[in-house]
Design a protein around this motif. Structure first.
Motif, PDB file in Angstrom:
ATOM      1  N   ASP A 209     -22.063 -34.000   3.872  1.00 30.51           N
ATOM      2  CA  ASP A 209     -21.130 -34.782   4.667  1.00 30.51           C
ATOM      3  C   ASP A 209     -20.142 -35.527   3.765  1.00 30.51           C
ATOM      4  N   MET A 210     -20.660 -36.048   2.647  1.00 33.08           N
ATOM      5  CA  MET A 210     -19.808 -36.728   1.687  1.00 33.08           C
ATOM      6  C   MET A 210     -18.833 -35.748   1.046  1.00 33.08           C
ATOM      7  N   ASN A 211     -19.330 -34.578   0.678  1.00 35.27           N
ATOM      8  CA  ASN A 211     -18.472 -33.550   0.083  1.00 35.27           C
ATOM      9  C   ASN A 211     -17.362 -33.129   1.032  1.00 35.27           C
ATOM     10  N   ALA A 212     -17.741 -32.880   2.289  1.00 34.05           N
ATOM     11  CA  ALA A 212     -16.773 -32.392   3.268  1.00 34.05           C
ATOM     12  C   ALA A 212     -15.665 -33.404   3.537  1.00 34.05           C
ATOM     13  N   ALA A 213     -15.939 -34.687   3.295  1.00 34.76           N
ATOM     14  CA  ALA A 213     -14.943 -35.734   3.545  1.00 34.76           C
ATOM     15  C   ALA A 213     -14.172 -36.123   2.290  1.00 34.76           C
ATOM     16  N   ASP A 214     -14.427 -35.438   1.172  1.00 34.10           N
ATOM     17  CA  ASP A 214     -13.788 -35.823  -0.086  1.00 34.10           C
ATOM     18  C   ASP A 214     -12.273 -35.629  -0.072  1.00 34.10           C
ATOM     19  N   TRP A 215     -11.773 -34.796   0.825  1.00 31.44           N
ATOM     20  CA  TRP A 215     -10.327 -34.613   0.904  1.00 31.44           C
ATOM     21  C   TRP A 215      -9.634 -35.934   1.240  1.00 31.44           C
ATOM     22  N   ARG A 216     -10.343 -36.817   1.971  1.00 31.47           N
ATOM     23  CA  ARG A 216      -9.749 -38.100   2.319  1.00 31.47           C
ATOM     24  C   ARG A 216      -9.575 -38.979   1.086  1.00 31.47           C
ATOM     25  N   THR A 217     -10.539 -38.908   0.164  1.00 34.56           N
ATOM     26  CA  THR A 217     -10.409 -39.649  -1.092  1.00 34.56           C
ATOM     27  C   THR A 217      -9.209 -39.140  -1.878  1.00 34.56           C
ATOM     28  N   ALA A 218      -9.103 -37.811  -1.988  1.00 37.28           N
ATOM     29  CA  ALA A 218      -7.982 -37.220  -2.722  1.00 37.28           C
ATOM     30  C   ALA A 218      -6.655 -37.575  -2.062  1.00 37.28           C
ATOM     31  N   ALA A 219      -6.615 -37.496  -0.736  1.00 36.41           N
ATOM     32  CA  ALA A 219      -5.371 -37.795  -0.017  1.00 36.41           C
ATOM     33  C   ALA A 219      -4.968 -39.252  -0.208  1.00 36.41           C
ATOM     34  N   ALA A 220      -5.947 -40.176  -0.131  1.00 35.24           N
ATOM     35  CA  ALA A 220      -5.643 -41.596  -0.313  1.00 35.24           C
ATOM     36  C   ALA A 220      -5.117 -41.864  -1.720  1.00 35.24           C
ATOM     37  N   ALA A 221      -5.757 -41.233  -2.718  1.00 33.79           N
ATOM     38  CA  ALA A 221      -5.312 -41.435  -4.099  1.00 33.79           C
ATOM     39  C   ALA A 221      -3.898 -40.881  -4.295  1.00 33.79           C
ATOM     40  N   ILE A 222      -3.609 -39.719  -3.718  1.00 31.99           N
ATOM     41  CA  ILE A 222      -2.270 -39.115  -3.840  1.00 31.99           C
ATOM     42  C   ILE A 222      -1.215 -40.013  -3.204  1.00 31.99           C
ATOM     43  N   LEU A 223      -1.524 -40.568  -2.029  1.00 34.70           N
ATOM     44  CA  LEU A 223      -0.578 -41.465  -1.366  1.00 34.70           C
ATOM     45  C   LEU A 223      -0.342 -42.727  -2.201  1.00 34.70           C
ATOM     46  N   GLY A 224      -1.406 -43.217  -2.825  1.00 33.34           N
ATOM     47  CA  GLY A 224      -1.260 -44.391  -3.685  1.00 33.34           C
ATOM     48  C   GLY A 224      -0.363 -44.107  -4.877  1.00 33.34           C
ATOM     49  N   ILE A 225      -0.536 -42.942  -5.478  1.00 29.74           N
ATOM     50  CA  ILE A 225       0.291 -42.557  -6.636  1.00 29.74           C
ATOM     51  C   ILE A 225       1.749 -42.386  -6.216  1.00 29.74           C
ATOM     52  N   LEU A 226       1.967 -41.705  -5.103  1.00 32.58           N
ATOM     53  CA  LEU A 226       3.335 -41.523  -4.611  1.00 32.58           C
ATOM     54  C   LEU A 226       3.972 -42.875  -4.257  1.00 32.58           C
ATOM     55  N   GLY A 227       3.146 -43.791  -3.726  1.00 27.97           N
ATOM     56  CA  GLY A 227       3.654 -45.121  -3.406  1.00 27.97           C
ATOM     57  C   GLY A 227       4.175 -45.834  -4.638  1.00 27.97           C
ATOM     58  N   ILE A 228       3.426 -45.741  -5.728  1.00 30.07           N
ATOM     59  CA  ILE A 228       3.892 -46.340  -6.982  1.00 30.07           C
ATOM     60  C   ILE A 228       5.203 -45.688  -7.416  1.00 30.07           C
ATOM     61  N   GLY A 229       5.276 -44.371  -7.222  1.00 33.19           N
ATOM     62  CA  GLY A 229       6.475 -43.637  -7.624  1.00 33.19           C
ATOM     63  C   GLY A 229       7.732 -44.101  -6.913  1.00 33.19           C
ATOM     64  N   VAL A 230       7.606 -44.545  -5.659  1.00 39.52           N
ATOM     65  CA  VAL A 230       8.793 -45.007  -4.919  1.00 39.52           C
ATOM     66  C   VAL A 230       8.956 -46.524  -4.997  1.00 39.52           C
ATOM     67  N   GLY A 231       8.102 -47.172  -5.809  1.00 37.25           N
ATOM     68  CA  GLY A 231       8.270 -48.608  -6.028  1.00 37.25           C
ATOM     69  C   GLY A 231       7.362 -49.507  -5.212  1.00 37.25           C
ATOM     70  N   TRP A 232       6.422 -48.945  -4.471  1.00 37.31           N
ATOM     71  CA  TRP A 232       5.488 -49.765  -3.688  1.00 37.31           C
ATOM     72  C   TRP A 232       4.276 -50.085  -4.565  1.00 37.31           C
ATOM     73  N   TRP A 233       4.349 -51.169  -5.320  1.00 41.40           N
ATOM     74  CA  TRP A 233       3.291 -51.491  -6.272  1.00 41.40           C
ATOM     75  C   TRP A 233       1.939 -51.672  -5.608  1.00 41.40           C
ATOM     76  N   TRP A 234       1.950 -52.121  -4.341  1.00 35.91           N
ATOM     77  CA  TRP A 234       0.703 -52.411  -3.625  1.00 35.91           C
ATOM     78  C   TRP A 234      -0.008 -51.157  -3.123  1.00 35.91           C
ATOM     79  N   ALA A 235       0.694 -50.009  -3.084  1.00 39.67           N
ATOM     80  CA  ALA A 235       0.119 -48.790  -2.512  1.00 39.67           C
ATOM     81  C   ALA A 235      -1.131 -48.340  -3.269  1.00 39.67           C
ATOM     82  N   ASP A 236      -1.114 -48.521  -4.581  1.00 36.07           N
ATOM     83  CA  ASP A 236      -2.249 -48.082  -5.392  1.00 36.07           C
ATOM     84  C   ASP A 236      -3.517 -48.855  -5.043  1.00 36.07           C
ATOM     85  N   SER A 237      -3.397 -50.175  -4.941  1.00 35.08           N
ATOM     86  CA  SER A 237      -4.564 -51.006  -4.622  1.00 35.08           C
ATOM     87  C   SER A 237      -5.042 -50.772  -3.198  1.00 35.08           C
TER      88      SER A 237
END
Length: 330
Positions: free
Chosen positions: A180-208
């Motif tokens: 169940d944890m493995n099957a939901a790991d895409w959400r972890t990856a997606a959240a991390a990607i959104l955080g990185i992209l947020g930093i890229g556009v200047g949203w410093w808070w997106a990472d945290s």
């Protein structure tokens, strides 16, 4: 119930039917493959994570993802040992202990990461993301991080979906929690990607924020696992492999117990010892009952499913309190 195959594996004194024997072999193989893959994920994320809080939490989650497969493999060694006078119920509770250990590890580390990520957000930390020189070209490090997240997110999802039917076949709650944890790991990856992209556009808070979302999901998995593991270790009524409802075998046992003409009423008490169930059947006989009749009823109930390895039928004048005497509602 499927018949045991030649050379079938055992859970203690219970020989596994061919279907469960094959499922156990596939599950063990998948766990070793998963461990090798997760180790590669840990290395990849560590190399590229930089100062990103979301990447740091994703790296911790990859480390924690190693716990369930490791405790699954370790518990199998204990479960296979037969019962003894010192261990009259065998060693089947090793799977419940493993379930609790992995859940506590998830909760503890998840709670720490919530605190760590929240502190970063309150301090308004601005994580920098630099650049790499690849083949003579300057590449934003965020793209490398995103590629790492795609790599770490895709594999566990596939492994999780492969493990889930095996967990159901084996009635293995550690394997199910892992899947169940493995099957939901895409959400972890997606959240991390959104955080990185947020930093890229200047949203410093997106990472945290992304880190907090990932950490909160780890805490949720830990709390759910602790609750379910404690229910089994404290002899709660047997439930399905996913802990969603009372196990259908409880109702089937009750129906079988009321089958003989000499039974006026019956109730059952079924506890989950790991993969296998311990069953106590209380019957109110219509007249004096022979020992052979009690043994025949116990044998008939044992044949309902391979998990019913320890069935006791006790004649009583009245049914005890707090036992299952009506069909389960879920």
């Amino acid at each position: 119930m499927s018949a045991p195959g030649e050379g079938a594996a055992r859970f203690g004194d219970t020989e596994l039917p061919r279907e469960q024997h094959d499922a156990l072999r596939r599950a063990t193989r998948l766990q070793w493959i998963g461990i090798a893959y997760l180790l590669s994920c840990v290395v990849v994320v560590f190399v590229v994570m930089g100062s990103s809080q979301a990447m740091k939490v994703a790296w911790v989650e990859d480390l924690l993802s190693l716990v369930p497969p490791l405790v699954f493999l370790a518990s199998l060694r204990s479960i296979r040992r037969p019962h003894s006078p010192e261990r009259p119920y065998g060693h089947h509770r090793a799977i419940g202990s493993a379930h609790l250990a992995s859940a506590v590890a998830l909760f503890g580390m998840g709670a720490f990461m919530v605190f760590d990520s929240g502190s970063g957000l309150l301090k308004a930390e601005h994580p920098p993301i630099g650049t790499y020189q690849l083949l003579g070209q300057t590449v934003w490090a965020g793209w490398v991080m995103i590629a790492a997240m795609v790599y770490t997110g895709a594999g566990p999802v596939i492994l999780g979906h492969l493990k889930k039917p095996l967990a159901e076949t084996l009635h293995d709650k550690v394997l199910w929690a892992d899947a169940d944890m493995n099957a939901a790991d895409w959400r972890t990856a997606a959240a991390a990607i959104l955080g990185i992209l947020g930093i890229g556009v200047g949203w410093w808070w997106a990472d945290s924020v992304a880190a907090l979302i990932i950490a909160a999901s780890i805490v949720k998995d830990g709390v759910t696992g602790i609750k379910n593991a404690l229910r089994d270790l404290m002899d709660g009524e047997a439930r399905t492999h996913d802990d969603e409802r009372t196990h259908p075998l409880v109702g089937a046992i009750l129906t079988a117990a009321r089958g003989p003409a000499w039974v006026a009423d019956a109730a059952v008490r079924v506890r989950d010892q790991g993969h296998l169930f311990h069953v106590e059947v209380f019957v109110v006989p219509t007249a004096t009952v022979a020992v052979a009749d009690l043994e025949a009823l116990a044998a008939r109930i044992s044949e309902l499913d391979w998990k019913l390895h320890d069935v006791v039928v006790a004649p009583v004048s009245r049914l005890p309190d707090a036992v299952r005497s009506t069909p389960a509602s879920g």
